[in-house]
Structures are given as C-alpha cells and as structure tokens.
Design a protein around this motif. Structure first.
Motif, short mmCIF file in Angstrom:
data_model
loop_
_atom_site.label_atom_id
_atom_site.label_comp_id
_atom_site.label_asym_id
_atom_site.label_seq_id
_atom_site.Cartn_x
_atom_site.Cartn_y
_atom_site.Cartn_z
N GLN A 634 0.80 -1.30 0.01
CA GLN A 634 -0.11 -0.10 -0.06
C GLN A 634 0.90 1.13 -0.08
O GLN A 634 1.86 1.35 0.73
CB GLN A 634 -0.81 -0.11 1.29
N LEU A 635 0.47 2.33 -0.70
CA LEU A 635 1.30 3.44 -0.97
C LEU A 635 0.65 4.80 -0.73
O LEU A 635 -0.92 4.64 -1.06
CB LEU A 635 1.92 3.54 -2.39
N ALA A 636 0.91 5.67 -0.22
CA ALA A 636 0.51 7.04 -0.08
C ALA A 636 1.47 7.91 0.04
O ALA A 636 2.65 8.03 0.33
CB ALA A 636 -0.40 6.98 1.34
N LEU A 637 1.10 9.15 -0.72
CA LEU A 637 2.14 10.38 -0.60
C LEU A 637 1.73 11.53 0.30
O LEU A 637 0.27 12.04 0.11
CB LEU A 637 2.32 10.94 -2.17
N LEU A 638 2.42 12.13 1.06
CA LEU A 638 2.03 13.46 1.75
C LEU A 638 2.58 14.38 0.93
O LEU A 638 3.97 14.44 0.81
CB LEU A 638 2.34 13.56 3.12
N LEU A 690 6.49 13.23 1.05
CA LEU A 690 6.85 12.14 2.15
C LEU A 690 6.09 10.86 1.70
O LEU A 690 4.72 10.95 1.64
CB LEU A 690 6.58 12.71 3.52
N GLN A 691 6.54 9.62 1.66
CA GLN A 691 6.07 8.69 0.80
C GLN A 691 5.89 7.80 2.14
O GLN A 691 6.87 7.41 2.99
CB GLN A 691 6.83 8.02 -0.23
N ASP A 725 -2.48 11.88 -0.60
CA ASP A 725 -2.99 11.16 -1.87
C ASP A 725 -2.77 9.76 -1.35
O ASP A 725 -1.56 9.12 -1.25
CB ASP A 725 -1.94 11.80 -2.95
N VAL A 726 -3.89 9.22 -1.15
CA VAL A 726 -3.94 7.71 -0.94
C VAL A 726 -3.91 6.96 -2.18
O VAL A 726 -4.83 7.12 -2.97
CB VAL A 726 -5.47 7.38 0.24
N ASP A 727 -3.23 5.75 -2.29
CA ASP A 727 -3.25 4.98 -3.70
C ASP A 727 -2.96 6.14 -4.72
O ASP A 727 -3.74 6.18 -5.83
CB ASP A 727 -4.50 4.37 -3.77
#
Length: 732
Positions: A634-638, A690-691, A725-727
């Motif tokens: 699972q990946l998300a970006l701030l 930030l990942q 940003d989720v997914d």
C-alpha cells in the motif's frame, strides 16, 4: 425546561470534525438535509449528520441555525455511506467530501428542479367526439383516433405518427386539444430498446452470460481494442432496464461523452443524461435530480458521477477502467473507480470494469480471484489487428519529432485516400535524460529505476532511494554531448506536418485545442467526414474513439514510459501504445502502426509488441512484487507545497520524526523522504513529498490517521499547503 434541539453538521471546511448548532425546538432535521448556518464572518451550508439533545460544547456558546433548506433528506443513505467511506479512506474532512459529492447549485442552497414532460390530450369538447369523427380531415382523424386509444401523446409520439404542428394547431383552434405537463415517470420494467441488438460472437456471448444482476460481483471485461466491449455493455444495460432499474456508466473523458451519449440515446427509449464538468450548473443539477428521482434510466458521467444518487440502481459500468482520469488529482483525491466498486458492493449490484489494458491493480485482483475475469481476444466483425513495426531512430535526424520513415508512410497513406493518426506521449513533466547518439539513459546506481531530471537544481534524482548526482555534460558511454530531455510538443509537430503536407488538413487535438465547449465534438466530426487528414494529438485520442478511416498510426515517442521517474511509467507506456495502436484498422481497411524508439530492443517493448499487453502486464507485476510496490504493498504520498522550498522540506521532516516516535519504521512500514517532487516547482510553489509504504491497508490507515492528527494539531506555517494522496496514480 424542554431539552435543546442540537443538530450536528458536516461543513465544507478543512477541519476533521463535525459542528454543533442549535435547531428550532420541536423541529425535525432530516439526516442528509441541508442547513444554512453562521460560521465566523461567513454563512455556510452544512449537511445534517445527526440530531441530538447533547453536545460536548457549552450550550450557551452554540449558535442557532438560520434555515433548514430541505424538508426531507436530500442525500440518500447509500450516498451518505459512500461519502463517509470516502472521507475515512482518503483521510479528508467529511464536510469537504460532501462538498465534492454535490453539484454546485446544491452547495449554494438551490433546490432540485425536475424537467416536466409536455403531452397532448383531448379537451372536454374533444372527449365528446365519437370514434371515427373528423373523417373529412384525414390527419386530424388519425390524431383523434390515437388520442382516443392512448389518452395522451408526447412530441415523440406525434413525430412517430407523422402528425405535423399544423394539424395540432388546427385542432387546438377548434377547441378539441390542450397541452398539459407532468413530471417524467420513473423507469418501468419493460422493453426499452429502440434498435435491435447486434449479433454477438461466441466470446461476447460467453461474457454476457456470466453476468449476474441480482447480487454484487466485480467483473473485469478485458477485451482487445475493437473487440466489441461496448455491445456487451449495451446488452447488459438492456437487461437491467427490463427489470426497471438504472445503469451508471462512467467514462474517463468529457470528450467521449457526446459520442457515447448519442450511441446510448439511439439504442434506448428511456431518458439518458450526462453528468460531467462540461455542463453548466443548471444542466448538471437537472441531470442529478433526474437520476435521483428515477426519471433517467441511464446516467453517463466522468469520475464525479460516482456520487450521483440513483432511484433504483441495477449496474455500474466503468469504461477504460485503467485511465488516470478516474483519480482526482487535487482537493479530495478519490478514485472514482474504487468508490464505484464500494458502492456496487453495498448496493448488491454487479460492476463491470472494461478495458483493453487493465490497470495492474485490477489485473492482480482478477488473478487472485477477487474479480471475475472475462476476456475478448479478437476484434469484432471483419476488422483485424494492425501490423506493428518499430522504427529505430537512434542517430537519425528528426523533423518535429518525426523520422523520415514516418513522414514517407504518412505521405503514402494520404495518397491512398486514408487518414493518419500521429500520437505524442506527453505524460510526465520532468523528462528523462537520454543520449541521442547511442540511446544511453541515466539510471540510478542503487535501484532498477531511471533518474529523473531536475533542471532547476541541475541534478538527476532517484525517487526510490533518494540518490542524486550532478547533471552530466556528456554521455558516459559514447562521450557525446547530445544529451536531450525526452519529448516533443504537438504544436511543433503540427508546424512540421503542415510544411510537409501543405494541402492536407491537420486536426490537432490536445488540451489547448479543445478548451471551448463542443470543440472536441466539432473536431471529431471533421474526422468522421472520412476525407484524408492527419489527426495529431495526445492521450486524449487513446480513449475509446472509433476512426474507421484511420489506417496508419505513428507513435512519436515510445521511450518516455520506459525511463520515467514514476514506477508506473512502464505500465502507462504499455497502456498508451496498446490503446493508440488500436485506433488503426478498426473497419475493413487493414491498419499499420509505426512506433518510433531510441530503444528498439528494450525487453519490455519487445514483450509488449511480441506477446501482447496481457503477458507484458504480468511481467511488470512480477517486478512490482520484487520491488515491494503496489499492488503488493500500500502506498500513500503526503505533498507539501510552499514558495520556500526549505520550509516545506523541513516541515515534512518534522512530521516524519514525529511519526517515527509513535510508529517506528519496520520492513512492514517504510518511510521515504522528504524529497522533491519530480516536477519540483509548479505555479511558483516548491513541491516536496513524504512517501509511506505499508504491508496492508490496516497499517496504512493507522499511519495516515496519525499523520492527520499532526497536520491538524501542529502549528503549520501559513504559507505551507499540505495534501494527502492515498493510492496515488501519478507521482508527479
């Protein structure tokens, strides 16, 4: 003293909580209704989430609500459930999620207005006429008979009966007829088709027979371009309409709406409405109301249509499910496709994800058995797959991005009276660095990834391990100084093509040429005339268009995705090449595709062209698994944007340090960054990321909730803007 009436509202503000107000004593505030309330110096419209008698706030400090705008619920319970899930999963305030879900006029406090249907009926005097009356006036007699038999007729009925306005007017002047109006009825369980369905081949029939309409199931309909996926959609929708239910059809681009809308309107008798940002506010609200009331049987829309309430939902269809356009890239960053799957599950109805090039997430779910995998492997009718060749352009002179081989092929195709499509892959903002002499590409020494060019800092950076290096002045392989950023623009190529083919019409389709309303429709109408022309454009041309006279497709740049700084680059490259190549030879004329590349022998390109997208995608899936990237993690970006880049980077660094105290990094929970975004500066703002990379969704949601607490509780500098940003589908 009677207890106070307290209403708990979701307001469109960037705060992750609900707000209490005093309501009128004894009044019922329906859940899902709108209420106008004071908020600071402003007045806002909130959504009722709860009516209660208790509040954590001091009752004396609660402000009274000013007006209840809806006597009954405006937002049905299933849409409230969808919005609530959107807020929780994408970690956004509930009020902002509701603001995203509602049409603008509803957000501004206006009421829903539904269109009225006009129909003709006999007046009191006309009702007194005997059967067979008005025999001397043949047309009037026919109209009289039709009204005596059916009671009322609308304008469509009059047209079908070949009754002119003059006939109606003559009978009105005699006092025999009158016009009345009433609200359109809801869809009835009956045959709704105007045109006969096309005959299906065995693969299409097998796919249609597997659909189950009374329960939730997610179907991946993977069909090669031109294989007849749309006909499967149409026949599935026909079955849903026969049951008196509605269909929601989601498409990726506004530009596809007119042709899709026309095809559905020609096929079905029921009202078909469109919902997308190209409509004016009144049109959008009316379509929303028709869907909610059940007047519209088919709703066609872009990603925001996922929030449209349906009176009796029967099926959801997502065409080109892989398309990036289904993911909102600002504000509430939701995925229309993923929310549609959640909605279908809660409604207990089927959802069909159609595409020739499934996203890796969707394909992975199909391989794991979570989705039913339906395949159409051959083109419908007499069409055959196009012949594909790769033009090695290393050391060749390019004219406006085109090789001489491509220009010669374009000339021959035009001379034969056919049309040409020239496609430029413009995805991505920071291009890779490539040697024009030998094809060398700047790669990271620590990862199986390419370095991304950061022009402002004259550096190459890897967004997987944060390694960096100075921008080289010459190629380390052949020592050539011809190092170029990949990519050519459509306007530059348009000039070149116009110089080479001055007598040929060049139709350029990109964001600039289609800004005006109806511009896309008008340009495509020119193509449909069938005259020899060159259709030049970006990925807007890769989505679902049918050009029967296009027999040559030239793909100018196939290398961008191979060397993108985004780990999804190869997947996007394979999807675009497959989709664009599928525009050639869709009718009886044979098609040809020329792909220009500096890397003709690249393994991924060879796999794609020799074995097809399906096996190509499975190969990338294996690489993703080894790299611990989605869909296996699972990946998300701030994101953090600021005019002061140092301030943005240091704020994210502080957030990371705070998070690591409560959730230390482990192999199952990985932090990466902060690092500059691939497009480091945009609109005068420096952009940092930030990942977060987690083993499963539960771990990711826990981590994101912690991040949300920090964002709301910390003293964020006023000149910093953060978003989650989720997914993420676009790492830019």
């Amino acid at each position: 003293m009677p207890p106070k009436t307290i209403i708990r509202l979701a307001l469109p503000v960037p705060l992750r909580r609900l707000f209490d107000y005093l309501g009128e004593e004894g009044r019922v505030y329906p859940i899902g209704a709108r209420v106008r309330v004071p908020f600071g110096q402003r007045e806002l419209i909130g959504i009722v989430i709860e009516q209660t008698e208790d509040s954590e706030q001091d009752l004396d400090k609660l402000k009274p609500a000013r007006a209840l705008l809806d006597e009954n619920e405006l937002i049905p319970s299933d849409i409230r459930q969808l919005v609530d899930f959107c807020s929780r999963y994408y970690q956004c305030p509930l009020g902002e999620a509701y603001n995203t879900a509602l049409p603008k006029l509803l957000r501004n406090g206006e009421a829903v207005s539904l269109p009225q249907q006009e129909f003709l009926q006999l007046s009191q005097e006309g009702l007194g006429l005997p059967p067979g009356g008005l025999a001397k006036a043949r047309k009037q007699a026919a109209l009289l008979t039709a009204l005596q038999e059916q009671g009322k007729l609308d304008k469509t009925d009059l047209k079908r009966l070949c009754i002119s306005n003059a006939v109606v007017k003559a009978m009105q002047e005699k006092g025999l007829l009158c016009w009345e109006s009433e609200q359109l009825p809801t869809i009835k369980a009956e045959e709704q088709q105007k045109q006969e369905a096309l005959e299906l081949n065995d693969e299409q029939s097998a796919a249609l027979e597997q659909l189950r309409y009374q329960t939730f199931a997610c179907y991946l309909l993977e069909g090669t371009t031109g294989s007849g996926k749309t006909e499967v959609y149409l026949q599935a929708i026909a079955e849903v309409l026969r049951q008196g239910k509605q269909a929601l059809v989601m498409i990726p681009e506004i530009g596809l709406t007119p042709q899709t809308l026309g095809r559905f309107q020609n096929r079905f008798r029921c009202p078909v409405v469109a919902i997308h940002s190209g409509l004016n506010d009144k049109e959008r609200l009316q379509a929303w109301g028709m869907a909610k009331s059940g007047q519209a049987g088919i709703i066609i829309g872009t990603r925001s249509s996922v929030f449209t309430p349906l009176y009796n939902p029967g099926i959801i269809i997502i065409d080109e499910e892989h398309d990036l356009s289904f993911k909102q890239q600002d504000g509430v960053r939701y995925s229309g496709r993923d929310l549609a799957i959640f909605r279908a599950q809660k409604a207990g109805i089927p959802i069909v994800l159609g595409t020739a090039t499934p996203s890796l997430e969707t394909l992975h779910n199909a391989i794991q058995g979570r989705y039913h995998h339906l395949r159409l492997t051959r083109r419908a009718g007499a069409a055959r797959p196009p012949a594909i060749s790769v033009d090695d352009i290393k050391q060749k002179t390019l004219i406006g991005g085109l090789s001489q081989n491509s220009l010669d092929a374009i000339g021959n195709t035009l001379a034969a009276g056919n049309q040409v499509l020239v496609f430029l892959n413009r995805r991505g903002f920071a291009p890779s660095l490539i040697c024009h002499n030998c094809g060398w590409v700047a790669e990271c020494r620590h990862c199986s990834a390419r370095m991304t060019l950061h022009k402002a800092q004259r550096q190459l950076r890897c967004h997987h391990c944060e390694a960096s290096m100075p921008l080289p002045t010459q190629c380390p392989k052949c020592f050539s100084q011809e190092l170029i950023g990949q990519g050519y623009g459509t306007q530059r190529s348009e000039e070149t093509l116009q110089e080479y083919f001055p007598e040929t019409q060049i139709i350029r389709i990109d964001r600039d040429s289609t800004r005006k309303k109806q511009a896309m429709h008008e340009l495509l109408h020119e193509v449909d005339q069938g005259q020899p022309c060159i259709l030049l454009g970006t990925q807007m041309l890769a989505k679902g268009h049918h050009f029967p006279n296009v027999t040559l497709v030239v793909i100018v740049d196939a290398d961008g995705g191979l060397f993108s700084g985004d780990f999804r680059g190869p997947e996007r490259m394979g999807q675009l090449i497959t989709q664009v190549a599928g525009r050639a030879g869709r009718a009886e004329k044979p098609g040809r595709v020329i792909i220009q590349s500096h890397n003709k022998d690249h393994p991924l390109l060879e796999t794609l062209l020799e074995q097809g997208y399906h096996l190509f995608a499975r190969q990338i899936l294996r690489e993703r698994q080894l790299a611990n990237m989605p869909p296996y993690r699972q990946l998300a970006l701030l994101h953090c944007d600021s005019k002061d880049g140092i301030l943005a980077e240091s704020y994210l660094q502080g957030l990371r340090q705070w998070l690591e105290q409560y959730a230390p990094p482990t192999p199952e929970r990985v932090y990466l960054g902060p690092f500059p975004a691939p497009m480091e500066k945009r609109k005068q703002m420096f952009r940092f990321q930030l990942q977060f990379n987690c083993e499963n969704r539960r771990q990711m949601q826990q981590l994101l909730q912690l991040a949300g607490q920090y964002l709301e509780q910390s003293k964020m500098p006023h000149n910093i803007r953060c978003s989650l940003d989720v997914d993420p589908l676009d790492m830019m």
